[in-house]
Design a protein around this motif. Sequence first.
Motif, short mmCIF file in Angstrom:
data_model
loop_
_atom_site.label_atom_id
_atom_site.label_comp_id
_atom_site.label_asym_id
_atom_site.label_seq_id
_atom_site.Cartn_x
_atom_site.Cartn_y
_atom_site.Cartn_z
N ILE A 1 32.15 32.95 34.24
CA ILE A 1 31.50 34.25 34.01
C ILE A 1 32.53 35.27 33.55
CG2 ILE A 1 30.41 36.20 35.18
CD1 ILE A 1 28.77 34.26 36.77
N ALA A 2 33.70 35.26 34.22
CA ALA A 2 34.76 36.20 33.84
C ALA A 2 35.17 35.98 32.39
CB ALA A 2 35.95 36.03 34.78
N VAL A 3 35.36 34.71 32.03
CA VAL A 3 35.77 34.40 30.65
C VAL A 3 34.70 34.85 29.66
CG1 VAL A 3 36.22 32.50 29.03
CG2 VAL A 3 37.26 32.48 31.29
N VAL A 4 33.45 34.60 30.03
CA VAL A 4 32.35 34.98 29.14
C VAL A 4 32.29 36.49 28.97
CG1 VAL A 4 29.83 35.04 28.96
CG2 VAL A 4 30.98 32.90 29.56
N ILE A 5 32.47 37.23 30.07
CA ILE A 5 32.43 38.69 29.98
C ILE A 5 33.54 39.20 29.07
CG2 ILE A 5 32.84 40.82 31.29
CD1 ILE A 5 31.32 39.52 33.61
N VAL A 6 34.75 38.68 29.28
CA VAL A 6 35.87 39.10 28.43
C VAL A 6 35.56 38.81 26.97
CG1 VAL A 6 38.28 38.61 27.85
CG2 VAL A 6 37.60 38.85 30.24
N THR A 7 35.00 37.61 26.72
CA THR A 7 34.68 37.21 25.35
C THR A 7 33.67 38.18 24.72
OG1 THR A 7 34.99 34.94 26.03
CG2 THR A 7 33.94 35.29 23.92
N PRO B 1 30.30 27.40 43.64
CA PRO B 1 31.61 26.93 43.19
C PRO B 1 32.37 27.97 42.35
CG PRO B 1 29.84 25.55 42.31
CD PRO B 1 29.22 26.49 43.27
N THR B 2 33.65 28.10 42.63
CA THR B 2 34.47 29.11 41.95
C THR B 2 34.50 28.96 40.43
OG1 THR B 2 35.86 28.85 43.89
CG2 THR B 2 36.65 30.36 42.20
N PRO B 3 34.55 27.72 39.89
CA PRO B 3 34.61 27.61 38.42
C PRO B 3 33.51 28.41 37.73
CG PRO B 3 34.96 25.46 39.38
CD PRO B 3 34.66 26.39 40.52
#
Lengths: 352, 357
Positions: B194-200, B187-189
């Motif tokens: 993961i993207a949000v976590v990496i940025v964080t 699932p895309t979410p």
Amino acid sequence: MKKKILGALLSVSLVASMLVGCGGSAPANDPAPAAQTEEKAEEPAAETAEVAEEPAASGELIKVGIINNDPNESGYRTANDKDLKATFCEANGYDASFAYSLKNDEQIAAAQKFVQDGVDYLLLSAADTAGWDSVLKDAQAEGIKVILFDRTIDADPSLYEASIVSDMNKEGDTAVSWLASQNLDEYNVIHIQGVMGSAAQQGRSGALDKKVEAEANWNIVTQQTAEWNAEKAEQIVTSVINAGDKFNVIYAENDDMAKGAVAALDKANISHGVGKDVIVMGFDCNKWALEELLAQNWNYDGQCNPFQSSYIDAIIKDLEAGKTPAEKTVIMDEKGFDAATITQEDVNNYGI
Amino acid sequence: MKNKGISAIFRNQIFIPLAALLLLAVFNLVADPEFFKITLGYNAAGNPVLSGYLMTILDYGSELAILAVGMTFVTAASGGQDISVGAAIAIAGSVILRVLCGRDSRPETLRTSFLVAFLVACVVAALFGAFNGLLVSVFKIQPMVATLILFTAGRSVAAWINNNELPIISDPRFAYYGGFIPGIPVPTPFFIAIAVVIVTFLLLKFTNLGLYIQAVGINQKSSRLNGLNPTAIKFLAFVLLGLCVAVAGLIKVSRLSTINYSVIAKDIEMDAILAVALGGNALGGGKFNMTASILGAYVIQFLTTTLYKFNVQSDALPAYKAIVVILLVVFSAPTVREWFKNVWKKIVPAKTAKEVA
């Protein structure tokens, strides 16, 4: 970018001003309510005196105060509010004020204000059934006629002229008898309920529960409330699919939840609709839902008729002519649509 | 020495969500091992999708994880919680649909690209976050009280943005964000999370934001004396939460390609706050552990999915979550901890004596 921020700021301030407007809103378009109430007390049935009070010579406008639930509550309510606004306008000879709240006490306060303002008719869709006696007695003393729509209340019937309501039990019965007419060998039903205790949930659940109890080949696979929420419905149906339970009917008590259920079916590649593996049933007749029926992706949609205003209009016309309404309780005509027979015309006429 | 290692694990913040996760996993393993089955199938559009309870957790837990990231910042910096995220998601989602659809609720063609709509939603959500931040940081209103304003008004604002219409987007590509991208069975979410976590984590690694937020949360006065600006940092935390809300809003409206203002993301603020608490973060502000919060979010969804599996009535779910909250609050209370420490000492007096020696 700057423009965007500016625009957003502007919208924020607009929202703020709107909210402020809402705060003191309700019925506030009468110039001299106090004077009018006095006059009314002396002369209870004097509609003419009031018309003379109208600032401009606007003919014989009938003043109605309409108390409704918040139009954002659902598609049903939005359609209901739109319909009322379209009927009770100046062109049709009405001077209407609206008050919205999902809370009973706020609605009662609005009703008191309308009584003070001296409206001719009070139209009421009560948030809760209890607590209306005293304000309706006040209204009666002032000669204000009360008409209930959409929902009934626990009050003496002499306190209102008429009530125009949906029969939720009948909606459920219509849907269940349609389902029975499909003559499946076995009915394995996923039953997705609305907010527990609401009139719509009780009526629509009751019919199915009775049938399941009575028939040997009707089984409930799961019975869960998704609280009118599409996503919860999706999770519930996904859970059943993951468990590997067999089912062939989805009985969702509104369109949103049916949509969520169908999303779960699509993810699992379970076919649904006319002549497919799973029968999908919804309620409320949203336009998009009827289009799903037209595309044969769903099988059935039960109507919950929000268009009470024409009934109310007819009753008011009768009362103005001095006739009492033929029936105290008017049960609205409500249909159930079958995907096999629905037409584009139905979608246009009955979609909300 | 070995003993010390074990106690270090116990003391580590991430122990709490990990233990909860383990507990749930063992429970499911005993009750029904089918819970862990993942099957590769095809959805109605003919694309491969993985399905099973674990995928459901990955799917729905991800939006919660995104919110937990923002909520952790707000909690740590302000010592309070934002209860308006559900309403703010309704606003962000409404903005996305409004930008894509214009005034037409059933558009044939979309007005702009998804990216533009999402960026506008980010700006709007950040502005509403800034509104909350302003009340908390400048006007010194308690966070829960300040966000109560948006909590009450947000859904009406969302409805107003779209003029009370319920737009529906028929373009199947819009459903990718909350569903599956053709060819990718996960699932895309999850990828978005993961993207949000990496940025964080990049943000925390390469800037002093994490340190500053903790400093402000622990002691506002001393951090000001050390040259930090507590007002700005609290404000920033709320804006960051606003951005997380915009991302979660995109996932939410994409799931069904439409919106329902009164029920979308209902009660999600409670789950997000619970994720932060389950992560062992002090709800009174100060030190935080982002990994633990994110794990906490997935644990909450694990719990929800487990309850659904066992056919617990969904309106009873909050009661079960309440039990978790009670346990957490009790076990993190200093008096209870002290009591446990004493009991532990009584049970293993020999070992402690050895270690001292």
